[in-house]
Design a protein around this motif. Sequence first.
Motif, PDB file in Angstrom:
ATOM      1  N   THR A  24      50.991  33.887  28.831  1.00  0.00           N
ATOM      2  CA  THR A  24      49.748  34.588  29.138  1.00  0.00           C
ATOM      3  C   THR A  24      48.962  34.783  27.849  1.00  0.00           C
ATOM      4  O   THR A  24      49.422  35.430  26.910  1.00  0.00           O
ATOM      5  CB  THR A  24      50.032  35.946  29.798  1.00  0.00           C
ATOM      6  OG1 THR A  24      50.722  35.721  31.035  1.00  0.00           O
ATOM      7  CG2 THR A  24      48.729  36.679  30.085  1.00  0.00           C
ATOM      8  N   TYR A  27      43.237  38.149  29.429  1.00  0.00           N
ATOM      9  CA  TYR A  27      42.714  38.588  30.719  1.00  0.00           C
ATOM     10  C   TYR A  27      41.197  38.700  30.605  1.00  0.00           C
ATOM     11  O   TYR A  27      40.682  39.357  29.698  1.00  0.00           O
ATOM     12  CB  TYR A  27      43.294  39.950  31.110  1.00  0.00           C
ATOM     13  CG  TYR A  27      44.808  39.977  31.168  1.00  0.00           C
ATOM     14  CD1 TYR A  27      45.469  39.678  32.357  1.00  0.00           C
ATOM     15  CD2 TYR A  27      45.569  40.286  30.041  1.00  0.00           C
ATOM     16  CE1 TYR A  27      46.862  39.701  32.418  1.00  0.00           C
ATOM     17  CE2 TYR A  27      46.949  40.310  30.091  1.00  0.00           C
ATOM     18  CZ  TYR A  27      47.588  40.008  31.277  1.00  0.00           C
ATOM     19  OH  TYR A  27      48.961  40.018  31.339  1.00  0.00           O
ATOM     20  N   ARG A  29      37.681  39.948  32.385  1.00  0.00           N
ATOM     21  CA  ARG A  29      37.183  40.862  33.412  1.00  0.00           C
ATOM     22  C   ARG A  29      35.739  41.221  33.093  1.00  0.00           C
ATOM     23  O   ARG A  29      35.373  41.375  31.923  1.00  0.00           O
ATOM     24  CB  ARG A  29      38.050  42.120  33.495  1.00  0.00           C
ATOM     25  CG  ARG A  29      38.222  42.853  32.198  1.00  0.00           C
ATOM     26  CD  ARG A  29      39.076  44.106  32.361  1.00  0.00           C
ATOM     27  NE  ARG A  29      40.472  43.794  32.540  1.00  0.00           N
ATOM     28  CZ  ARG A  29      41.334  43.615  31.539  1.00  0.00           C
ATOM     29  NH1 ARG A  29      40.907  43.655  30.295  1.00  0.00           N
ATOM     30  NH2 ARG A  29      42.593  43.373  31.773  1.00  0.00           N
ATOM     31  N   TYR A  50      37.888  38.982  37.754  1.00  0.00           N
ATOM     32  CA  TYR A  50      39.113  39.230  36.994  1.00  0.00           C
ATOM     33  C   TYR A  50      39.896  37.926  36.893  1.00  0.00           C
ATOM     34  O   TYR A  50      40.076  37.221  37.894  1.00  0.00           O
ATOM     35  CB  TYR A  50      39.968  40.293  37.679  1.00  0.00           C
ATOM     36  CG  TYR A  50      41.281  40.561  36.977  1.00  0.00           C
ATOM     37  CD1 TYR A  50      41.329  41.387  35.862  1.00  0.00           C
ATOM     38  CD2 TYR A  50      42.471  39.986  37.432  1.00  0.00           C
ATOM     39  CE1 TYR A  50      42.525  41.633  35.209  1.00  0.00           C
ATOM     40  CE2 TYR A  50      43.668  40.229  36.787  1.00  0.00           C
ATOM     41  CZ  TYR A  50      43.697  41.061  35.676  1.00  0.00           C
ATOM     42  OH  TYR A  50      44.877  41.293  35.031  1.00  0.00           O
ATOM     43  N   SER A  51      40.346  37.604  35.691  1.00  0.00           N
ATOM     44  CA  SER A  51      41.071  36.360  35.463  1.00  0.00           C
ATOM     45  C   SER A  51      42.310  36.602  34.624  1.00  0.00           C
ATOM     46  O   SER A  51      42.323  37.476  33.744  1.00  0.00           O
ATOM     47  CB  SER A  51      40.188  35.336  34.736  1.00  0.00           C
ATOM     48  OG  SER A  51      39.068  34.966  35.498  1.00  0.00           O
ATOM     49  N   ILE A  52      43.329  35.804  34.884  1.00  0.00           N
ATOM     50  CA  ILE A  52      44.506  35.704  34.021  1.00  0.00           C
ATOM     51  C   ILE A  52      44.514  34.290  33.452  1.00  0.00           C
ATOM     52  O   ILE A  52      44.454  33.312  34.208  1.00  0.00           O
ATOM     53  CB  ILE A  52      45.813  35.971  34.795  1.00  0.00           C
ATOM     54  CG1 ILE A  52      45.787  37.367  35.415  1.00  0.00           C
ATOM     55  CG2 ILE A  52      47.016  35.809  33.873  1.00  0.00           C
ATOM     56  CD1 ILE A  52      46.968  37.633  36.331  1.00  0.00           C
ATOM     57  N   ARG A  54      46.478  31.456  31.219  1.00  0.00           N
ATOM     58  CA  ARG A  54      47.791  31.075  30.721  1.00  0.00           C
ATOM     59  C   ARG A  54      47.727  29.680  30.101  1.00  0.00           C
ATOM     60  O   ARG A  54      46.987  28.814  30.569  1.00  0.00           O
ATOM     61  CB  ARG A  54      48.836  31.113  31.845  1.00  0.00           C
ATOM     62  CG  ARG A  54      49.154  32.528  32.316  1.00  0.00           C
ATOM     63  CD  ARG A  54      50.204  32.538  33.421  1.00  0.00           C
ATOM     64  NE  ARG A  54      51.436  31.863  33.055  1.00  0.00           N
ATOM     65  CZ  ARG A  54      52.397  32.390  32.310  1.00  0.00           C
ATOM     66  NH1 ARG A  54      52.268  33.635  31.854  1.00  0.00           N
ATOM     67  NH2 ARG A  54      53.491  31.703  32.035  1.00  0.00           N
ATOM     68  N   GLU A  71      43.293  29.089  34.357  1.00  0.00           N
ATOM     69  CA  GLU A  71      42.702  30.394  34.626  1.00  0.00           C
ATOM     70  C   GLU A  71      42.829  30.695  36.114  1.00  0.00           C
ATOM     71  O   GLU A  71      42.318  29.939  36.950  1.00  0.00           O
ATOM     72  CB  GLU A  71      41.227  30.413  34.224  1.00  0.00           C
ATOM     73  CG  GLU A  71      40.524  31.722  34.580  1.00  0.00           C
ATOM     74  CD  GLU A  71      39.005  31.586  34.598  1.00  0.00           C
ATOM     75  OE1 GLU A  71      38.350  32.545  35.057  1.00  0.00           O
ATOM     76  OE2 GLU A  71      38.484  30.535  34.178  1.00  0.00           O
ATOM     77  N   ARG A  73      41.652  33.053  38.903  1.00  0.00           N
ATOM     78  CA  ARG A  73      40.438  33.865  38.989  1.00  0.00           C
ATOM     79  C   ARG A  73      40.263  34.467  40.378  1.00  0.00           C
ATOM     80  O   ARG A  73      40.413  33.773  41.386  1.00  0.00           O
ATOM     81  CB  ARG A  73      39.218  32.995  38.660  1.00  0.00           C
ATOM     82  CG  ARG A  73      37.874  33.704  38.726  1.00  0.00           C
ATOM     83  CD  ARG A  73      36.729  32.711  38.532  1.00  0.00           C
ATOM     84  NE  ARG A  73      36.800  32.018  37.253  1.00  0.00           N
ATOM     85  CZ  ARG A  73      35.956  31.038  36.900  1.00  0.00           C
ATOM     86  NH1 ARG A  73      35.004  30.644  37.735  1.00  0.00           N
ATOM     87  NH2 ARG A  73      36.077  30.459  35.717  1.00  0.00           N
ATOM     88  N   GLY A 220      37.975  35.275  27.863  1.00  0.00           N
ATOM     89  CA  GLY A 220      39.228  35.164  28.599  1.00  0.00           C
ATOM     90  C   GLY A 220      40.411  35.187  27.659  1.00  0.00           C
ATOM     91  O   GLY A 220      41.497  35.640  28.005  1.00  0.00           O
ATOM     92  N   ASN A 300      38.003  46.790  27.804  1.00  0.00           N
ATOM     93  CA  ASN A 300      39.321  46.196  27.732  1.00  0.00           C
ATOM     94  C   ASN A 300      40.238  47.072  26.886  1.00  0.00           C
ATOM     95  O   ASN A 300      39.984  47.303  25.708  1.00  0.00           O
ATOM     96  CB  ASN A 300      39.222  44.798  27.098  1.00  0.00           C
ATOM     97  CG  ASN A 300      40.562  44.082  27.082  1.00  0.00           C
ATOM     98  OD1 ASN A 300      41.314  44.153  28.043  1.00  0.00           O
ATOM     99  ND2 ASN A 300      40.850  43.395  25.993  1.00  0.00           N
ATOM    100  N   SER A 302      44.376  47.378  26.141  1.00  0.00           N
ATOM    101  CA  SER A 302      45.731  46.858  26.331  1.00  0.00           C
ATOM    102  C   SER A 302      46.660  47.585  25.378  1.00  0.00           C
ATOM    103  O   SER A 302      46.469  47.533  24.158  1.00  0.00           O
ATOM    104  CB  SER A 302      45.767  45.341  26.075  1.00  0.00           C
ATOM    105  OG  SER A 302      44.933  44.669  26.979  1.00  0.00           O
TER     106      SER A 302
END
Length: 303
Positions: A24, A27, A29, A50-52, A54, A71, A73, A220, A300, A302
């Motif tokens: 990952t 992220y 957003r 919202y996306s992850i 990797r 991605e 999404r 991202g 953001n 984290s």
Amino acid sequence: MRLIATICAGLMAASPMVAQDRETLGYGRILTNDYFGDNQDRWRSGSYAYSIVRGPEWQGRAPTALGAVLEYRIRSEIIAPSMLSGSGSNDRAYVGAVSAGLHTHLSRGGADISMGVDLVAVGPQTRLADVQDWFHNIVSAPTISNGVLANQVGNTVYPTALAEVSYAVRLGENTSLRPFVEVQYGVEDFVRVGADIVIGEIMQNDLWLRDGPTGQLYAGVESDEPGTGFAIGADYAVVGDSAYFPASFGTQAQDERFRVRAGVHWRLGAGISYFYGVTYLSEEYVGQAEGQILGSLKLNFSF
């Protein structure tokens, strides 16, 4: 449909070859709402993405392999008439849209390429009208009339392909011009050309994602270096078929659109960043009295 099937097949074929090296990376957003812009609850009223992301260890630019960076999404959007009840509530159909998709990012020959497929569900099945009504009741804002609900875009799911090619041209040590071409086929068909200027050291080595309604760039994958950056952009689109303007409703979509935007990015350190942007959207349908201004936020944290 053949284009969408080809993109899906390419992503599925490429992904297993690099899956063992994927982690990952970040992220993405972004929240967009007209309340943060011209404070009018109308037209492109609000959206959230919202996306992850990797992929292999980030080196400041996407790798060359298709499917190496993926991605995942999800996105939601509310498009409303100029008024939710009474006069002005019949200028365009109400739209609730929710989508989920898979996109890949790569670099080839100096160009940054993004492509992928989303499944876009529209209509009462998304329950976004219920969510908006619930929230408006809480804040004592106007609720949606039965007439607007009865005439909203009907339940359908649209497979939608989206691709973008951009090219970063260094104008200085910490300034880049990024002309781009974007093509979409599905829930709305369009070809778009435009450019963004990104300013600031923190802006040069991130993976940039593009917000659908505004075109704002948001990270991202981002570095941990603190600093401030700016993005200024504009684009022009030729629009074909659009599910957001059903023939049964009677509103005719404009076949050309343009957007102008600016935003500021603040990064305080690893995992803590902020963004605010403002975007002007031109008229989207024949008879629309004026364009609109949207505001976009990203917070953001984290830990």
